[in-house]
Design a protein around this motif. Structure first.
Motif, PDB file in Angstrom:
ATOM      1  N   SER A  81      34.120 -78.969   5.206  1.00 11.45           N
ATOM      2  CA  SER A  81      32.908 -79.481   5.060  1.00 11.45           C
ATOM      3  C   SER A  81      31.810 -78.581   4.699  1.00 11.45           C
ATOM      4  O   SER A  81      31.304 -77.722   5.196  1.00 11.45           O
ATOM      5  CB  SER A  81      32.213 -80.284   6.477  1.00 11.45           C
ATOM      6  N   ARG A  85      26.508 -80.097   1.823  1.00  9.91           N
ATOM      7  CA  ARG A  85      27.049 -81.758   2.062  1.00  9.91           C
ATOM      8  C   ARG A  85      27.923 -82.056   0.956  1.00  9.91           C
ATOM      9  O   ARG A  85      29.312 -82.507   1.272  1.00  9.91           O
ATOM     10  CB  ARG A  85      25.910 -82.797   2.480  1.00  9.91           C
ATOM     11  N   VAL A  87      28.006 -84.941  -1.060  1.00 10.57           N
ATOM     12  CA  VAL A  87      28.476 -86.054  -0.877  1.00 10.57           C
ATOM     13  C   VAL A  87      28.556 -86.326  -2.591  1.00 10.57           C
ATOM     14  O   VAL A  87      27.801 -86.001  -3.342  1.00 10.57           O
ATOM     15  CB  VAL A  87      27.684 -87.130  -0.144  1.00 10.57           C
ATOM     16  N   VAL A  93      29.508 -95.004   1.021  1.00 16.60           N
ATOM     17  CA  VAL A  93      29.945 -94.359   2.080  1.00 16.60           C
ATOM     18  C   VAL A  93      31.646 -94.197   2.040  1.00 16.60           C
ATOM     19  O   VAL A  93      32.203 -93.429   2.237  1.00 16.60           O
ATOM     20  CB  VAL A  93      29.309 -94.860   3.331  1.00 16.60           C
ATOM     21  N   ASN A  96      33.208 -92.520  -0.548  1.00 17.71           N
ATOM     22  CA  ASN A  96      33.243 -91.020  -0.181  1.00 17.71           C
ATOM     23  C   ASN A  96      34.398 -90.713   0.765  1.00 17.71           C
ATOM     24  O   ASN A  96      35.161 -89.879   0.453  1.00 17.71           O
ATOM     25  CB  ASN A  96      32.159 -90.603   0.153  1.00 17.71           C
ATOM     26  N   ALA A 132      25.939 -93.214  -1.245  1.00 19.94           N
ATOM     27  CA  ALA A 132      25.647 -91.984  -0.352  1.00 19.94           C
ATOM     28  C   ALA A 132      24.452 -91.491  -0.670  1.00 19.94           C
ATOM     29  O   ALA A 132      23.711 -90.777   0.325  1.00 19.94           O
ATOM     30  CB  ALA A 132      26.923 -90.932  -0.634  1.00 19.94           C
ATOM     31  N   GLN A 140      24.103 -88.069   5.527  1.00 14.17           N
ATOM     32  CA  GLN A 140      24.835 -87.232   4.634  1.00 14.17           C
ATOM     33  C   GLN A 140      25.839 -86.162   5.162  1.00 14.17           C
ATOM     34  O   GLN A 140      27.034 -86.114   4.858  1.00 14.17           O
ATOM     35  CB  GLN A 140      24.042 -86.971   3.450  1.00 14.17           C
ATOM     36  N   LEU A 143      28.495 -88.067   6.899  1.00 12.93           N
ATOM     37  CA  LEU A 143      29.494 -88.438   5.894  1.00 12.93           C
ATOM     38  C   LEU A 143      30.372 -87.346   5.197  1.00 12.93           C
ATOM     39  O   LEU A 143      31.488 -87.439   5.324  1.00 12.93           O
ATOM     40  CB  LEU A 143      28.765 -88.993   4.510  1.00 12.93           C
ATOM     41  N   ALA A 144      29.918 -86.138   5.266  1.00 10.97           N
ATOM     42  CA  ALA A 144      30.549 -84.975   4.785  1.00 10.97           C
ATOM     43  C   ALA A 144      31.632 -84.553   5.898  1.00 10.97           C
ATOM     44  O   ALA A 144      32.724 -84.208   5.535  1.00 10.97           O
ATOM     45  CB  ALA A 144      29.401 -83.840   4.526  1.00 10.97           C
ATOM     46  N   ARG A 147      34.218 -87.396   5.861  1.00 10.08           N
ATOM     47  CA  ARG A 147      35.197 -87.299   4.668  1.00 10.08           C
ATOM     48  C   ARG A 147      36.131 -86.134   5.176  1.00 10.08           C
ATOM     49  O   ARG A 147      37.571 -86.377   4.535  1.00 10.08           O
ATOM     50  CB  ARG A 147      34.195 -86.808   3.505  1.00 10.08           C
TER      51      ARG A 147
END
Length: 235
Positions: A81, A85, A87, A93, A96, A132, A140, A143-144, A147
């Motif tokens: 990560s 971030r 994204v 979302v 991603n 995103a 975010q 999300l990173a 992911r």
């Protein structure tokens, strides 16, 4: 699990990493702390194959992975990560997250990845169709991290997960880091917020000007007078 031996990295004539030696054992959270420019992100990028090592060795589960291309790291169950971030702002979302599992072909495995991430980060489930780029900084960051979890890594490399976040999001991110670790993921944490990093970690390394100057139990390092003065704003 991860072993680094005599690792040296240059940026042109600048000697950025100078003989780094460190280990991360299975099941641990290990933090790497240091000031800006100490070489923390360079070390992470060298482990991940983004930056080429000039000398030394990086081993994962006994296999030499020095200077392996980054795309092969995911296949070896290593995820990153990144700082900032990174994204994809125009994608949703869910899109991603799907990119995080680009090497996974089985639909059941992908769906299990979504379920895992949404359980860890309920806010992402609420916003799965949202672009995103419209998320807050904290969202975010979730999300990173989510992911990076999608392919089911054994080792997760986290680069400055609390950078630029409001205090409530910092607490939330570190709670999630500990929860991810409880689920069986080993974590190498690069973090400028030394207080939070040391409190969440089993062991720690201190990096100064490309050299490891201290390592050991995270709580012992946190209680060291030099560390308190330099990184914790105490003393």
């Amino acid at each position: 699990m991860l072993k680094i031996s005599d690792l040296n990295t240059y940026y042109g004539v600048i000697h950025a990493l100078k003989g780094i030696k460190m280990e991360v054992d299975k099941g641990e959270i290990v933090s790497l702390i240091g000031s800006n420019g100490a070489g923390k992100t360079t070390l992470l990028n060298t482990i991940a194959g983004v930056t080429k090592a000039s000398r030394g060795k990086v081993e994962f589960e006994g296999k030499d992975i020095t200077n392996c291309p980054p795309y092969r790291m995911t296949k070896m169950n290593i995820s990153i990560s990144p700082e900032g971030r990174e994204v994809f702002p125009e994608l949703t979302v869910e899109e991603n997250l799907r990119l995080g599992a680009y090497i996974v072909k089985e639909k059941e495995t992908i769906n299990a990845g979504y379920e895992r991430v949404y359980k860890l980060f309920p806010r992402l489930k609420e916003r799965y169709r949202q672009q995103a780029g419209t998320l807050s900084g904290g969202e975010q960051q979730m999300l990173a991290v989510g992911r990076a979890l999608m392919p089911g890594p054994k080792l997760l490399l986290l680069d400055e997960p609390s950078l630029g976040l409001a205090p409530n999001f910092v607490e939330m991110i570190f709670d999630m880091i500990k929860e991810i670790n409880k689920q069986g993921v080993t974590i190498l944490l690069i973090e400028q917020n030394a207080n939070m990093a040391l409190s969440a970690s089993d062991r720690a390394y201190v990096l100064e000007n490309g050299v490891v100057t201290m390592n050991g139990d995270a709580k012992k390092i946190a209680s060291d007078p030099k560390i308190k003065k330099a990184y914790l704003g105490l003393g």
